[in-house]
Design a protein around this motif. Sequence first.
Motif, PDB file in Angstrom:
ATOM      1  N   ILE A  19       0.843  -1.203   0.000  1.00 35.54           N
ATOM      2  CA  ILE A  19       0.000   0.000   0.000  1.00 35.54           C
ATOM      3  C   ILE A  19       0.876   1.251   0.000  1.00 35.54           C
ATOM      4  CG2 ILE A  19      -1.631   1.351   1.392  1.00 35.54           C
ATOM      5  CD1 ILE A  19      -2.870  -1.361   2.229  1.00 35.54           C
ATOM      6  N   GLY A  20       1.961   1.206   0.746  1.00 37.33           N
ATOM      7  CA  GLY A  20       2.865   2.358   0.815  1.00 37.33           C
ATOM      8  C   GLY A  20       3.595   2.628  -0.487  1.00 37.33           C
ATOM      9  N   LEU A  21       3.809   1.591  -1.286  1.00 36.68           N
ATOM     10  CA  LEU A  21       4.515   1.776  -2.553  1.00 36.68           C
ATOM     11  C   LEU A  21       3.638   2.383  -3.640  1.00 36.68           C
ATOM     12  CD1 LEU A  21       6.726  -1.423  -2.792  1.00 36.68           C
ATOM     13  CD2 LEU A  21       7.487   0.935  -2.454  1.00 36.68           C
ATOM     14  N   ILE A  22       2.333   2.333  -3.464  1.00 36.97           N
ATOM     15  CA  ILE A  22       1.420   2.856  -4.487  1.00 36.97           C
ATOM     16  C   ILE A  22       1.724   4.321  -4.817  1.00 36.97           C
ATOM     17  CG2 ILE A  22      -0.997   3.428  -4.984  1.00 36.97           C
ATOM     18  CD1 ILE A  22      -1.727   0.793  -3.505  1.00 36.97           C
ATOM     19  N   PRO A  23       1.851   5.228  -3.819  1.00 35.18           N
ATOM     20  CA  PRO A  23       2.132   6.625  -4.172  1.00 35.18           C
ATOM     21  C   PRO A  23       3.455   6.802  -4.920  1.00 35.18           C
ATOM     22  CG  PRO A  23       1.448   6.474  -1.882  1.00 35.18           C
ATOM     23  CD  PRO A  23       1.619   5.080  -2.385  1.00 35.18           C
ATOM     24  N   ILE A  24       4.501   6.093  -4.513  1.00 37.11           N
ATOM     25  CA  ILE A  24       5.794   6.276  -5.180  1.00 37.11           C
ATOM     26  C   ILE A  24       5.749   5.732  -6.600  1.00 37.11           C
ATOM     27  CG2 ILE A  24       6.947   4.187  -4.342  1.00 37.11           C
ATOM     28  CD1 ILE A  24       8.582   7.597  -4.728  1.00 37.11           C
ATOM     29  N   LEU A  61      13.764  23.122   2.727  1.00 32.40           N
ATOM     30  CA  LEU A  61      12.616  23.538   3.532  1.00 32.40           C
ATOM     31  C   LEU A  61      11.378  22.694   3.244  1.00 32.40           C
ATOM     32  CD1 LEU A  61      13.017  27.429   3.518  1.00 32.40           C
ATOM     33  CD2 LEU A  61      13.396  25.847   5.432  1.00 32.40           C
ATOM     34  N   TYR A  62      11.144  22.370   1.984  1.00 29.64           N
ATOM     35  CA  TYR A  62       9.996  21.531   1.641  1.00 29.64           C
ATOM     36  C   TYR A  62      10.104  20.177   2.326  1.00 29.64           C
ATOM     37  CZ  TYR A  62       6.850  18.459  -0.840  1.00 29.64           C
ATOM     38  OH  TYR A  62       5.883  17.544  -1.118  1.00 29.64           O
ATOM     39  N   VAL A  63      11.246  19.512   2.174  1.00 30.83           N
ATOM     40  CA  VAL A  63      11.425  18.172   2.760  1.00 30.83           C
ATOM     41  C   VAL A  63      11.358  18.247   4.284  1.00 30.83           C
ATOM     42  CG1 VAL A  63      13.033  16.225   3.023  1.00 30.83           C
ATOM     43  CG2 VAL A  63      12.707  17.283   0.776  1.00 30.83           C
ATOM     44  N   PHE A  64      11.993  19.244   4.869  1.00 31.46           N
ATOM     45  CA  PHE A  64      11.983  19.392   6.324  1.00 31.46           C
ATOM     46  C   PHE A  64      10.556  19.549   6.861  1.00 31.46           C
ATOM     47  CE2 PHE A  64      11.946  22.256  10.030  1.00 31.46           C
ATOM     48  CZ  PHE A  64      12.571  21.428  10.942  1.00 31.46           C
ATOM     49  N   LEU A  71       1.291  15.838   7.277  1.00 30.82           N
ATOM     50  CA  LEU A  71       0.623  16.535   6.179  1.00 30.82           C
ATOM     51  C   LEU A  71       0.240  15.535   5.094  1.00 30.82           C
ATOM     52  CD1 LEU A  71       3.158  19.495   5.767  1.00 30.82           C
ATOM     53  CD2 LEU A  71       0.926  19.592   6.865  1.00 30.82           C
ATOM     54  N   PRO A  72      -0.729  15.889   4.279  1.00 29.95           N
ATOM     55  CA  PRO A  72      -1.061  15.000   3.157  1.00 29.95           C
ATOM     56  C   PRO A  72      -0.118  15.220   1.971  1.00 29.95           C
ATOM     57  CG  PRO A  72      -2.569  16.836   3.194  1.00 29.95           C
ATOM     58  CD  PRO A  72      -1.667  16.983   4.396  1.00 29.95           C
ATOM     59  N   LEU A  73       1.149  15.375   2.259  1.00 30.09           N
ATOM     60  CA  LEU A  73       2.201  15.557   1.259  1.00 30.09           C
ATOM     61  C   LEU A  73       3.273  14.509   1.499  1.00 30.09           C
ATOM     62  CD1 LEU A  73       2.583  19.430   1.447  1.00 30.09           C
ATOM     63  CD2 LEU A  73       1.492  18.147  -0.383  1.00 30.09           C
ATOM     64  N   SER A  74       4.150  14.376   0.545  1.00 31.61           N
ATOM     65  CA  SER A  74       5.242  13.420   0.665  1.00 31.61           C
ATOM     66  C   SER A  74       6.540  14.084   0.227  1.00 31.61           C
ATOM     67  CB  SER A  74       4.965  12.202  -0.225  1.00 31.61           C
ATOM     68  OG  SER A  74       6.096  11.372  -0.296  1.00 31.61           O
ATOM     69  N   PRO A  75       7.643  13.763   0.899  1.00 33.47           N
ATOM     70  CA  PRO A  75       8.922  14.285   0.419  1.00 33.47           C
ATOM     71  C   PRO A  75       9.274  13.708  -0.952  1.00 33.47           C
ATOM     72  CG  PRO A  75       9.297  12.661   2.129  1.00 33.47           C
ATOM     73  CD  PRO A  75       7.817  12.916   2.069  1.00 33.47           C
ATOM     74  N   ASP A  76       8.594  12.630  -1.333  1.00 31.89           N
ATOM     75  CA  ASP A  76       8.858  11.997  -2.629  1.00 31.89           C
ATOM     76  C   ASP A  76       8.498  12.910  -3.793  1.00 31.89           C
ATOM     77  OD1 ASP A  76       9.666   9.791  -1.168  1.00 31.89           O
ATOM     78  OD2 ASP A  76       7.704   8.841  -1.284  1.00 31.89           O
ATOM     79  N   PHE A  77       7.638  13.904  -3.565  1.00 31.35           N
ATOM     80  CA  PHE A  77       7.267  14.830  -4.633  1.00 31.35           C
ATOM     81  C   PHE A  77       8.448  15.676  -5.094  1.00 31.35           C
ATOM     82  CE2 PHE A  77       2.761  14.811  -2.731  1.00 31.35           C
ATOM     83  CZ  PHE A  77       2.394  13.733  -3.517  1.00 31.35           C
ATOM     84  N   VAL A  78       9.512  15.715  -4.315  1.00 35.71           N
ATOM     85  CA  VAL A  78      10.674  16.515  -4.672  1.00 35.71           C
ATOM     86  C   VAL A  78      11.576  15.785  -5.681  1.00 35.71           C
ATOM     87  CG1 VAL A  78      12.355  15.816  -2.906  1.00 35.71           C
ATOM     88  CG2 VAL A  78      12.254  18.171  -3.610  1.00 35.71           C
ATOM     89  N   GLY A 180      18.778   8.669  -0.805  1.00 35.89           N
ATOM     90  CA  GLY A 180      19.754   8.310  -1.833  1.00 35.89           C
ATOM     91  C   GLY A 180      19.212   7.263  -2.788  1.00 35.89           C
ATOM     92  N   ILE A 181      18.569   6.237  -2.242  1.00 34.20           N
ATOM     93  CA  ILE A 181      17.994   5.176  -3.082  1.00 34.20           C
ATOM     94  C   ILE A 181      16.916   5.741  -4.000  1.00 34.20           C
ATOM     95  CG2 ILE A 181      16.585   3.073  -3.032  1.00 34.20           C
ATOM     96  CD1 ILE A 181      18.127   2.340  -0.408  1.00 34.20           C
ATOM     97  N   TYR A 182      16.012   6.537  -3.449  1.00 35.34           N
ATOM     98  CA  TYR A 182      14.934   7.103  -4.254  1.00 35.34           C
ATOM     99  C   TYR A 182      15.485   8.059  -5.311  1.00 35.34           C
ATOM    100  CZ  TYR A 182      10.994   5.202  -1.626  1.00 35.34           C
ATOM    101  OH  TYR A 182      10.068   4.370  -1.073  1.00 35.34           O
ATOM    102  N   TYR A 183      16.480   8.842  -4.947  1.00 37.91           N
ATOM    103  CA  TYR A 183      17.088   9.760  -5.916  1.00 37.91           C
ATOM    104  C   TYR A 183      17.609   8.971  -7.123  1.00 37.91           C
ATOM    105  CZ  TYR A 183      20.475  12.708  -8.226  1.00 37.91           C
ATOM    106  OH  TYR A 183      21.185  13.389  -9.183  1.00 37.91           O
ATOM    107  N   PHE A 184      18.348   7.901  -6.852  1.00 38.40           N
ATOM    108  CA  PHE A 184      18.939   7.146  -7.956  1.00 38.40           C
ATOM    109  C   PHE A 184      17.872   6.398  -8.767  1.00 38.40           C
ATOM    110  CE2 PHE A 184      22.924   7.732  -5.534  1.00 38.40           C
ATOM    111  CZ  PHE A 184      23.630   8.377  -6.543  1.00 38.40           C
TER     112      PHE A 184
END
Length: 193
Positions: A19-24, A61-64, A71-78, A180-184
Amino acid sequence: MADLGKDDARINWWKVLGIGLIPIVIIFAAFYIGVKSIGTENYNELVGFIDEKFGMLGVFLYVFVVDTLILPLSPDFVFPIVAGMPWYEVIPVIGFASALGGAVSYLIGRVLIKVPIIDKYVEKAKDKWGKYINRYGIVFVILSTLTPIPFSTVCMAAGAVRLSSRKVLPCCLFRILRMGIYYFLFRAGLVLS
């Protein structure tokens, strides 16, 4: 907190991860399709514009904020934005911002549990995640740093249930590895586009 039966605190980790992987997956697919649609050159221009207007401070600032507050946001949006930037600039900034956000969220949980009006809202997070944190302790916090389990919520609940700060705060540093993993992964998607 009431004594939990053995079955009450059992987690289906595969279900949580799935379920957690769905947004990514959705973010990654949208990113891939978007870059394919607009072209790599236009994507690079967009990244340059965002970098010029907001810079790494805006990304930090966004990620922090997202990893500090529930919040209904994710740092993954960056990641779609920073995938075109050099890894040696991006990973330390977003990794540290995320780890610091988790640490502050933990401290907020420790403080907010003492405020009667806010206590009922903290209790919701505590009710949802507290039994797992009590049962699995620091392992659950580490899992939230590496997986799509809501990191700020788990950190705040860990503070609310008074999990040891000497254990929680160093675990927040695992967030750098996740970033790091998500970035790559996003970088690979950009290269494939």
